[in-house]
Motif scaffolding. Sequence first.
Motif, PDB file in Angstrom:
ATOM      1  N   GLU A 120     -32.100  17.130   1.454  1.00  0.00           N
ATOM      2  CA  GLU A 120     -32.300  18.334   2.255  1.00  0.00           C
ATOM      3  C   GLU A 120     -31.192  18.496   3.290  1.00  0.00           C
ATOM      4  O   GLU A 120     -30.744  19.626   3.565  1.00  0.00           O
ATOM      5  N   GLU A 121     -30.761  17.398   3.866  1.00  0.00           N
ATOM      6  CA  GLU A 121     -29.705  17.447   4.879  1.00  0.00           C
ATOM      7  C   GLU A 121     -28.380  17.922   4.268  1.00  0.00           C
ATOM      8  O   GLU A 121     -27.658  18.716   4.883  1.00  0.00           O
ATOM      9  N   VAL A 122     -28.072  17.437   3.073  1.00  0.00           N
ATOM     10  CA  VAL A 122     -26.849  17.885   2.400  1.00  0.00           C
ATOM     11  C   VAL A 122     -26.933  19.385   2.110  1.00  0.00           C
ATOM     12  O   VAL A 122     -25.975  20.133   2.336  1.00  0.00           O
ATOM     13  N   ARG A 123     -28.067  19.848   1.623  1.00  0.00           N
ATOM     14  CA  ARG A 123     -28.232  21.281   1.362  1.00  0.00           C
ATOM     15  C   ARG A 123     -28.102  22.083   2.657  1.00  0.00           C
ATOM     16  O   ARG A 123     -27.496  23.159   2.687  1.00  0.00           O
ATOM     17  N   ALA A 124     -28.648  21.545   3.728  1.00  0.00           N
ATOM     18  CA  ALA A 124     -28.637  22.269   4.993  1.00  0.00           C
ATOM     19  C   ALA A 124     -27.225  22.456   5.541  1.00  0.00           C
ATOM     20  O   ALA A 124     -26.867  23.550   5.990  1.00  0.00           O
ATOM     21  N   VAL A 125     -26.405  21.395   5.500  1.00  0.00           N
ATOM     22  CA  VAL A 125     -25.045  21.551   6.041  1.00  0.00           C
ATOM     23  C   VAL A 125     -24.167  22.362   5.084  1.00  0.00           C
ATOM     24  O   VAL A 125     -23.246  23.053   5.520  1.00  0.00           O
ATOM     25  N   ARG A 133     -25.558  14.599  -5.606  1.00  0.00           N
ATOM     26  CA  ARG A 133     -24.625  15.541  -6.214  1.00  0.00           C
ATOM     27  C   ARG A 133     -25.262  16.884  -6.568  1.00  0.00           C
ATOM     28  O   ARG A 133     -24.645  17.946  -6.330  1.00  0.00           O
ATOM     29  N   PRO A 134     -26.486  16.938  -7.112  1.00  0.00           N
ATOM     30  CA  PRO A 134     -27.066  18.251  -7.439  1.00  0.00           C
ATOM     31  C   PRO A 134     -27.400  19.116  -6.226  1.00  0.00           C
ATOM     32  O   PRO A 134     -27.675  20.308  -6.388  1.00  0.00           O
ATOM     33  N   HIS A 135     -27.354  18.562  -5.035  1.00  0.00           N
ATOM     34  CA  HIS A 135     -27.759  19.302  -3.844  1.00  0.00           C
ATOM     35  C   HIS A 135     -26.640  20.151  -3.253  1.00  0.00           C
ATOM     36  O   HIS A 135     -26.883  20.934  -2.336  1.00  0.00           O
ATOM     37  N   SER A 136     -25.405  20.002  -3.751  1.00  0.00           N
ATOM     38  CA  SER A 136     -24.306  20.800  -3.223  1.00  0.00           C
ATOM     39  C   SER A 136     -23.177  20.887  -4.239  1.00  0.00           C
ATOM     40  O   SER A 136     -22.883  19.902  -4.935  1.00  0.00           O
ATOM     41  N   LYS A 137     -22.530  22.044  -4.278  1.00  0.00           N
ATOM     42  CA  LYS A 137     -21.336  22.212  -5.101  1.00  0.00           C
ATOM     43  C   LYS A 137     -20.057  22.039  -4.273  1.00  0.00           C
ATOM     44  O   LYS A 137     -18.953  22.163  -4.807  1.00  0.00           O
ATOM     45  N   PHE A 167     -24.804  17.045  13.213  1.00  0.00           N
ATOM     46  CA  PHE A 167     -26.227  16.845  12.942  1.00  0.00           C
ATOM     47  C   PHE A 167     -27.102  16.832  14.186  1.00  0.00           C
ATOM     48  O   PHE A 167     -28.323  16.726  14.072  1.00  0.00           O
ATOM     49  N   LYS A 168     -26.520  16.966  15.373  1.00  0.00           N
ATOM     50  CA  LYS A 168     -27.350  16.988  16.581  1.00  0.00           C
ATOM     51  C   LYS A 168     -28.198  18.256  16.609  1.00  0.00           C
ATOM     52  O   LYS A 168     -27.780  19.327  16.160  1.00  0.00           O
ATOM     53  N   GLY A 169     -29.405  18.115  17.083  1.00  0.00           N
ATOM     54  CA  GLY A 169     -30.265  19.283  17.263  1.00  0.00           C
ATOM     55  C   GLY A 169     -31.116  19.667  16.070  1.00  0.00           C
ATOM     56  O   GLY A 169     -31.921  20.595  16.178  1.00  0.00           O
ATOM     57  N   GLY A 170     -30.933  18.995  14.932  1.00  0.00           N
ATOM     58  CA  GLY A 170     -31.750  19.306  13.770  1.00  0.00           C
ATOM     59  C   GLY A 170     -31.215  20.464  12.959  1.00  0.00           C
ATOM     60  O   GLY A 170     -30.267  21.147  13.369  1.00  0.00           O
ATOM     61  N   PRO A 171     -31.805  20.716  11.790  1.00  0.00           N
ATOM     62  CA  PRO A 171     -31.280  21.695  10.832  1.00  0.00           C
ATOM     63  C   PRO A 171     -31.041  23.088  11.392  1.00  0.00           C
ATOM     64  O   PRO A 171     -30.100  23.765  10.975  1.00  0.00           O
ATOM     65  N   ASP A 172     -31.877  23.537  12.321  1.00  0.00           N
ATOM     66  CA  ASP A 172     -31.698  24.886  12.868  1.00  0.00           C
ATOM     67  C   ASP A 172     -30.406  25.006  13.674  1.00  0.00           C
ATOM     68  O   ASP A 172     -29.931  26.125  13.922  1.00  0.00           O
ATOM     69  N   ALA A 173     -29.840  23.863  14.072  1.00  0.00           N
ATOM     70  CA  ALA A 173     -28.630  23.879  14.898  1.00  0.00           C
ATOM     71  C   ALA A 173     -27.353  23.690  14.089  1.00  0.00           C
ATOM     72  O   ALA A 173     -26.261  23.871  14.630  1.00  0.00           O
ATOM     73  N   TYR A 174     -27.461  23.347  12.816  1.00  0.00           N
ATOM     74  CA  TYR A 174     -26.275  22.956  12.052  1.00  0.00           C
ATOM     75  C   TYR A 174     -25.245  24.080  11.947  1.00  0.00           C
ATOM     76  O   TYR A 174     -24.041  23.849  12.078  1.00  0.00           O
ATOM     77  N   ARG A 175     -25.699  25.286  11.683  1.00  0.00           N
ATOM     78  CA  ARG A 175     -24.752  26.391  11.532  1.00  0.00           C
ATOM     79  C   ARG A 175     -23.980  26.619  12.835  1.00  0.00           C
ATOM     80  O   ARG A 175     -22.749  26.792  12.826  1.00  0.00           O
ATOM     81  N   GLY A 176     -24.678  26.608  13.942  1.00  0.00           N
ATOM     82  CA  GLY A 176     -24.015  26.782  15.220  1.00  0.00           C
ATOM     83  C   GLY A 176     -23.082  25.629  15.548  1.00  0.00           C
ATOM     84  O   GLY A 176     -21.997  25.844  16.109  1.00  0.00           O
ATOM     85  N   ASN A 177     -23.489  24.404  15.202  1.00  0.00           N
ATOM     86  CA  ASN A 177     -22.643  23.233  15.469  1.00  0.00           C
ATOM     87  C   ASN A 177     -21.334  23.309  14.689  1.00  0.00           C
ATOM     88  O   ASN A 177     -20.258  23.032  15.234  1.00  0.00           O
ATOM     89  N   ILE A 178     -21.433  23.673  13.409  1.00  0.00           N
ATOM     90  CA  ILE A 178     -20.228  23.776  12.575  1.00  0.00           C
ATOM     91  C   ILE A 178     -19.336  24.911  13.061  1.00  0.00           C
ATOM     92  O   ILE A 178     -18.112  24.769  13.149  1.00  0.00           O
ATOM     93  N   ALA A 179     -19.941  26.031  13.407  1.00  0.00           N
ATOM     94  CA  ALA A 179     -19.161  27.166  13.917  1.00  0.00           C
ATOM     95  C   ALA A 179     -18.465  26.810  15.228  1.00  0.00           C
ATOM     96  O   ALA A 179     -17.315  27.212  15.456  1.00  0.00           O
ATOM     97  N   ALA A 180     -19.135  26.042  16.072  1.00  0.00           N
ATOM     98  CA  ALA A 180     -18.536  25.637  17.345  1.00  0.00           C
ATOM     99  C   ALA A 180     -17.362  24.711  17.134  1.00  0.00           C
ATOM    100  O   ALA A 180     -16.324  24.832  17.802  1.00  0.00           O
ATOM    101  N   LEU A 181     -17.475  23.786  16.186  1.00  0.00           N
ATOM    102  CA  LEU A 181     -16.378  22.887  15.863  1.00  0.00           C
ATOM    103  C   LEU A 181     -15.180  23.672  15.330  1.00  0.00           C
ATOM    104  O   LEU A 181     -14.034  23.455  15.742  1.00  0.00           O
ATOM    105  N   ARG A 182     -15.470  24.594  14.424  1.00  0.00           N
ATOM    106  CA  ARG A 182     -14.391  25.385  13.817  1.00  0.00           C
ATOM    107  C   ARG A 182     -13.729  26.268  14.870  1.00  0.00           C
ATOM    108  O   ARG A 182     -12.501  26.376  14.946  1.00  0.00           O
TER     109      ARG A 182
END
Length: 235
Positions: free
Chosen positions: A34-39, A71-75, A216-231
Amino acid sequence: MAMPTAPETTSGAPSRSVRIAPSILSADFARLGEEVRAVDEAGADYIHVDVMDGHFVPNLTIGPMVVKALRPHSKKIFDVHLMISPVDSFLEDFAAAGADILTVHPEAGAHTHRTVQTIKALGKKAGLSLNPGTPVEALDYLIEDLDLVLVMSVNPGFGGQSFIDSQLRKIERIRTLIDRTGKAIDLEVDGGVNVETSRQVRDAGADVLVAGSATFKGGPDAYRGNIAALRGAAE
């Protein structure tokens, strides 16, 4: 009217867009698929998989069977960092499990060039990782055959460590070496990468940022914002 120019690295060569590679070492191992799918869905470019053997580094993580199960959880590209020694006997297993990039350490085998050629023969991209104390000269006679160079900006083994500032000079030197080849070789940095350090790393010449705790801080709801902030901080 003049055309806009591409952004430049410290060496003056055009740089590629930054890519974010969440390290699943910081994910919830009880729900790893689930974590791989989420990120993946949150905007990750690569999925970074840290493989540790309790011998080459002081920690144990995962083996080929887990990579195969994920492997099946992400392309997305599976960026598999092998912190194991001896490494050669495991290359085929991780390739078969679904790795796209296999990154090894020059200290992890007797014949690094042979190891790189084995990875290529398996149809995978080859990376070489330099620990904080490993000199840039370890790339001599190898860089033309590589698809990725990984600079460890912490000593490998555990997540959540602080960035070692001296590695910025190493990143700059490697950026110059890569640019001289004229090849599209990834320059990846792993260790203490967060919104405070990502711009420094990028300015030094890196184009792939591995981020575990910062993603991964903050749980799945935070992942999109965390990645966007890094980028956003890096660009």
